[in-house]
Design a protein around this motif. Sequence first.
Motif, PDB file in Angstrom:
ATOM      1  N   HIS A  25       0.823  -1.207   0.000  1.00 43.35           N
ATOM      2  CA  HIS A  25       0.000   0.000   0.000  1.00 43.35           C
ATOM      3  C   HIS A  25       0.862   1.265   0.000  1.00 43.35           C
ATOM      4  N   LEU A  26       2.005   1.196   0.652  1.00 40.35           N
ATOM      5  CA  LEU A  26       2.871   2.369   0.769  1.00 40.35           C
ATOM      6  C   LEU A  26       3.921   2.458  -0.334  1.00 40.35           C
ATOM      7  N   ALA A  27       3.899   1.522  -1.257  1.00 44.48           N
ATOM      8  CA  ALA A  27       4.938   1.466  -2.286  1.00 44.48           C
ATOM      9  C   ALA A  27       4.987   2.727  -3.141  1.00 44.48           C
ATOM     10  N   LEU A  28       3.835   3.280  -3.482  1.00 45.54           N
ATOM     11  CA  LEU A  28       3.817   4.415  -4.397  1.00 45.54           C
ATOM     12  C   LEU A  28       3.237   5.681  -3.804  1.00 45.54           C
ATOM     13  N   VAL A  29       2.709   5.585  -2.574  1.00 43.39           N
ATOM     14  CA  VAL A  29       2.025   6.737  -1.998  1.00 43.39           C
ATOM     15  C   VAL A  29       2.250   6.789  -0.492  1.00 43.39           C
ATOM     16  N   GLU A  30       2.300   7.981   0.023  1.00 45.50           N
ATOM     17  CA  GLU A  30       2.426   8.220   1.461  1.00 45.50           C
ATOM     18  C   GLU A  30       1.008   8.239   2.049  1.00 45.50           C
ATOM     19  N   LEU A  31       0.804   7.516   3.151  1.00 43.45           N
ATOM     20  CA  LEU A  31      -0.540   7.410   3.729  1.00 43.45           C
ATOM     21  C   LEU A  31      -0.532   7.556   5.237  1.00 43.45           C
ATOM     22  N   LYS A  49       0.577  -1.393  15.174  1.00 48.70           N
ATOM     23  CA  LYS A  49       1.576  -2.350  15.675  1.00 48.70           C
ATOM     24  C   LYS A  49       2.484  -2.824  14.529  1.00 48.70           C
ATOM     25  N   HIS A  50       1.878  -3.145  13.387  1.00 49.22           N
ATOM     26  CA  HIS A  50       2.672  -3.568  12.235  1.00 49.22           C
ATOM     27  C   HIS A  50       3.561  -2.433  11.726  1.00 49.22           C
ATOM     28  N   LEU A  51       3.022  -1.223  11.704  1.00 45.71           N
ATOM     29  CA  LEU A  51       3.824  -0.072  11.272  1.00 45.71           C
ATOM     30  C   LEU A  51       5.023   0.147  12.195  1.00 45.71           C
ATOM     31  N   VAL A  62       8.299   7.792   8.700  1.00 47.89           N
ATOM     32  CA  VAL A  62       7.116   8.542   9.091  1.00 47.89           C
ATOM     33  C   VAL A  62       7.473  10.020   9.179  1.00 47.89           C
ATOM     34  N   ARG A  63       6.537  10.870   8.784  1.00 46.82           N
ATOM     35  CA  ARG A  63       6.723  12.306   8.940  1.00 46.82           C
ATOM     36  C   ARG A  63       5.401  12.898   9.423  1.00 46.82           C
ATOM     37  N   ARG A  64       5.522  13.959  10.174  1.00 47.46           N
ATOM     38  CA  ARG A  64       4.342  14.638  10.715  1.00 47.46           C
ATOM     39  C   ARG A  64       3.904  15.728   9.750  1.00 47.46           C
ATOM     40  N   ASN A  65       2.600  15.770   9.511  1.00 44.69           N
ATOM     41  CA  ASN A  65       1.998  16.824   8.704  1.00 44.69           C
ATOM     42  C   ASN A  65       0.809  17.347   9.506  1.00 44.69           C
ATOM     43  N   GLY A  66       1.048  18.373  10.292  1.00 42.58           N
ATOM     44  CA  GLY A  66       0.011  18.853  11.211  1.00 42.58           C
ATOM     45  C   GLY A  66      -0.249  17.802  12.277  1.00 42.58           C
ATOM     46  N   MET A  69       0.263  11.701  10.981  1.00 43.17           N
ATOM     47  CA  MET A  69       1.532  11.020  10.775  1.00 43.17           C
ATOM     48  C   MET A  69       1.403  10.297   9.436  1.00 43.17           C
ATOM     49  N   LEU A  70       2.292  10.619   8.506  1.00 46.40           N
ATOM     50  CA  LEU A  70       2.244  10.022   7.172  1.00 46.40           C
ATOM     51  C   LEU A  70       3.372   9.016   7.024  1.00 46.40           C
ATOM     52  N   TYR A  71       3.030   7.849   6.502  1.00 44.80           N
ATOM     53  CA  TYR A  71       3.979   6.748   6.370  1.00 44.80           C
ATOM     54  C   TYR A  71       4.287   6.505   4.903  1.00 44.80           C
ATOM     55  N   ARG A  72       5.537   6.106   4.667  1.00 42.09           N
ATOM     56  CA  ARG A  72       5.967   5.749   3.312  1.00 42.09           C
ATOM     57  C   ARG A  72       7.086   4.721   3.424  1.00 42.09           C
ATOM     58  N   THR A  73       7.307   4.008   2.349  1.00 47.92           N
ATOM     59  CA  THR A  73       8.381   3.014   2.358  1.00 47.92           C
ATOM     60  C   THR A  73       9.735   3.702   2.265  1.00 47.92           C
ATOM     61  N   ASN A  74      10.732   3.017   2.749  1.00 51.92           N
ATOM     62  CA  ASN A  74      12.110   3.471   2.676  1.00 51.92           C
ATOM     63  C   ASN A  74      12.815   2.581   1.659  1.00 51.92           C
ATOM     64  N   GLY A  75      12.948   3.088   0.448  1.00 55.59           N
ATOM     65  CA  GLY A  75      13.520   2.309  -0.639  1.00 55.59           C
ATOM     66  C   GLY A  75      14.901   1.753  -0.355  1.00 55.59           C
ATOM     67  N   GLU A  76      15.740   2.526   0.319  1.00 51.73           N
ATOM     68  CA  GLU A  76      17.099   2.050   0.623  1.00 51.73           C
ATOM     69  C   GLU A  76      17.067   0.835   1.536  1.00 51.73           C
ATOM     70  N   ALA A  77      16.145   0.813   2.497  1.00 45.46           N
ATOM     71  CA  ALA A  77      16.054  -0.322   3.418  1.00 45.46           C
ATOM     72  C   ALA A  77      15.465  -1.551   2.733  1.00 45.46           C
ATOM     73  N   ILE A  78      14.677  -1.323   1.685  1.00 46.75           N
ATOM     74  CA  ILE A  78      14.071  -2.438   0.953  1.00 46.75           C
ATOM     75  C   ILE A  78      15.062  -3.056  -0.029  1.00 46.75           C
ATOM     76  N   ARG A  79      16.079  -2.315  -0.390  1.00 45.16           N
ATOM     77  CA  ARG A  79      17.061  -2.793  -1.378  1.00 45.16           C
ATOM     78  C   ARG A  79      17.626  -4.185  -1.066  1.00 45.16           C
ATOM     79  N   PRO A  80      18.049  -4.487   0.158  1.00 42.41           N
ATOM     80  CA  PRO A  80      18.564  -5.841   0.422  1.00 42.41           C
ATOM     81  C   PRO A  80      17.532  -6.935   0.138  1.00 42.41           C
ATOM     82  N   LEU A  81      16.260  -6.657   0.412  1.00 44.07           N
ATOM     83  CA  LEU A  81      15.206  -7.631   0.104  1.00 44.07           C
ATOM     84  C   LEU A  81      15.115  -7.843  -1.402  1.00 44.07           C
TER      85      LEU A  81
END
Length: 115
Positions: A25-31, A49-51, A62-66, A69-81
């Motif tokens: 779900h977070l692959a292409l969009v921040e949610l 809990k999963h997040l 994660v980043r705060r917007n007002g 809290m918006l979540y997105r994938t971290n591509g660098e951390a996914i690279r080893p997978l």
Amino acid sequence: MARAATTSDAFNAVAEPRRREILEHLALVELPVGDLVMRMGLEQPSVSKHLKVLRDVGLVRVRRNGRHMLYRTNGEAIRPLHEWTRTFERLWTHQLLRIKERAEAKAKESGTEQE
């Protein structure tokens, strides 16, 4: 042998299917969490809990917007997978090429016999 904690590394974290679904779900969009809850049909505490596990191993940022809290994938951390799974992609590509070659050889033999 004891199983490694899900927070020990990315591989253990993605062993859980719901976490892989969150990453999809977070692959292409921040949610925000609420959108993930609606998309997945899970309770908010479960998604949170999963997040947390995914954040702890660095797969999600994660980043705060007002107040949100918006979540997105971290591509660098996914690279080893990704690099690890590429090994198996090459294996399957090789296997499929062998199957194709055998099928073509068999078709050629069958075509010759029919003439």
